[in-house]
Design an enzyme around this catalytic site. Structure first.
Site, mmCIF file in Angstrom:
data_model
loop_
_atom_site.group_PDB
_atom_site.id
_atom_site.type_symbol
_atom_site.label_atom_id
_atom_site.label_comp_id
_atom_site.label_asym_id
_atom_site.label_seq_id
_atom_site.Cartn_x
_atom_site.Cartn_y
_atom_site.Cartn_z
ATOM 1 N N GLU A 140 -35.938 26.009 31.057
ATOM 2 C CA GLU A 140 -34.559 26.462 31.273
ATOM 3 C C GLU A 140 -33.945 25.809 32.502
ATOM 4 O O GLU A 140 -32.782 25.434 32.499
ATOM 5 C CB GLU A 140 -34.478 27.984 31.388
ATOM 6 C CG GLU A 140 -33.093 28.427 30.979
ATOM 7 C CD GLU A 140 -32.573 29.662 31.651
ATOM 8 O OE1 GLU A 140 -33.298 30.305 32.415
ATOM 9 O OE2 GLU A 140 -31.395 29.964 31.419
ATOM 10 N N THR A 193 -23.031 27.470 32.824
ATOM 11 C CA THR A 193 -23.670 28.323 33.837
ATOM 12 C C THR A 193 -23.525 27.696 35.226
ATOM 13 O O THR A 193 -23.266 28.387 36.210
ATOM 14 C CB THR A 193 -25.169 28.508 33.491
ATOM 15 O OG1 THR A 193 -25.236 29.102 32.197
ATOM 16 C CG2 THR A 193 -25.877 29.409 34.473
HETATM 17 N N1 HSE Z 1 -28.267 35.148 36.315
HETATM 18 C C1 HSE Z 1 -27.700 33.955 35.758
HETATM 19 C C2 HSE Z 1 -26.279 33.811 36.238
HETATM 20 C C3 HSE Z 1 -27.738 34.033 34.274
HETATM 21 O O1 HSE Z 1 -25.570 34.808 36.237
HETATM 22 O O2 HSE Z 1 -25.881 32.710 36.616
HETATM 23 C C4 HSE Z 1 -27.196 32.802 33.625
HETATM 24 O O3 HSE Z 1 -27.690 32.672 32.359
#
Ligand code: HSE
Length: 324
Positions: A140, A193
């Site tokens: 990931e 992201t």
């Molecule tokens: N915890 C991560 C974020 C999850 O909020 O950036 C992203 O998939």
């Protein structure tokens, strides 16, 4: 003397890795849960050609590389095979993407988990699910450049998973209240992201940190004690949601609609654009899902609704060919 060849018991395996909701409002990078669907599928089989080869990818609209070194599922599987000293092992892999990229549903985590879990299964399960976590994480991380287990861990193990430390991969599964349901709605836009992480502040005021810690503690206690009131009072995010909401059309309207329809709480799923609500009971979750969907439909924005209990299984085998 010729070596004795022991036939491989599993010839081919197809696994399913579910979508996940990361952060769960107040647990940025440290809390996540799995839902029943959607999810990605990976098929692996033995091959006479040495090394891992990705032969087929579907559902990716041509976006994913077949080079295993550049592909999330491939990176995770290679990292695992390297660890075992088995990089020469001949394996063919197919990846079937069943959820969109940049959706906030843990799409890259699902591929990564499916890749490493399938290969582990094919070669006789030398490692436990929990031991596969660092390899799935590496897969990931190759996609979003960050090291957080809040999608990968629940995708692998199922249920609701709390991560005390992402660095040490110190994780704990949290008991799930019997009647806890989630309504997850994905509006058809893409949020990277990486971008959603870049807009977050590096420093946060002490008062916000205190509030967030209180809510996270409250949510965990509420889940453990099956106290829906405490769960509801705790689902607030004062760190990521205020910054990220602007990436999602009509976010606050959707939040108001969900809460008026009876949701225990509502926030962004992972980095978005999917949003989620936790609810008590299936009927409530369906009503809340429809109320959120109506807000996106009015934009107009196409969307998909996923109503699910918390998925207790995580990644699992869905089909297998065994050496008779
Ligand atoms: N915890 C991560 C974020 C999850 O909020 O950036 C992203 O998939």
């Amino acid at each position: 003397m010729r070596p004795v060849m022991i036939p491989e018991p599993i010839l081919e395996t197809r696994v399913f890795a579910p979508a996940t909701v990361a952060n769960v409002a107040c647990g940025y990078d440290v809390l996540g849960f799995a839902i029943d669907s959607p999810g990605d599928e990976v098929v692996v089989r033995h091959s006479n050609k040495p090394g891992l080869r990705i032969t087929t990818i579907t559902g990716d609209h041509g976006k994913l590389p077949k080079d295993p070194e550049k592909n999330t599922a491939g990176v995770a599987a290679l990292d695992f095979l390297r660890h075992l000293g088995m990089l020469d092992r001949g394996i063919e892999m197919e990846i079937h993407k069943k959820m969109p990229f940049g959706s906030g549903l843990g799409s890259s985590a699902a591929s990564s988990v499916a890749g490493v879990y399938a290969v582990n299964r094919l070669i006789g399960e030398p490692l436990t699910k929990k031991q596969l976590l660092p390899f799935a994480m590496a897969g990931e991380a190759s996609a979003d450049g960050a090291w957080h287990a809040d999608n990968v861990a629940p995708c692998l193990l199922g249920g609701i998973v709390f991560i005390r430390s992402n660095e040490e991969l110190d994780i704990a599964q949290i008991p799930v209240p019997k009647n806890l349901w989630a309504a997850v709605v994905h509006p058809d836009i893409e949020i990277l992201t990486k971008v959603a992480r870049e807009i977050l502040p590096q420093d946060i005021p002490l008062a916000n940190a205190t509030q967030q810690i209180g809510n996270l503690g409250g949510l965990l206690c509420g889940l453990i004690q099956e106290d829906y009131g405490l769960i509801s009072r705790s689902i607030h995010d004062v760190i990521a949601e205020p910054r990220r909401q602007k990436l999602i059309p009509e976010f606050y309207k959707a939040k108001r609609a969900a809460l008026s329809a009876g949701a225990l709480g509502f926030s962004i799923s992972g980095a978005g654009p999917s949003v989620f609500a936790l609810c008590e009971g299936e009927q409530s979750a369906r009503k809340v899902g429809d109320a959120i969907a109506k807000v996106f439909a009015d934009v107009p924005l196409s969307h998909q609704i996923h109503v699910s209990q918390i998925n207790p299984r995580g990644v699992h085998v869905i089909d297998e060919k065994i050496n008779a």
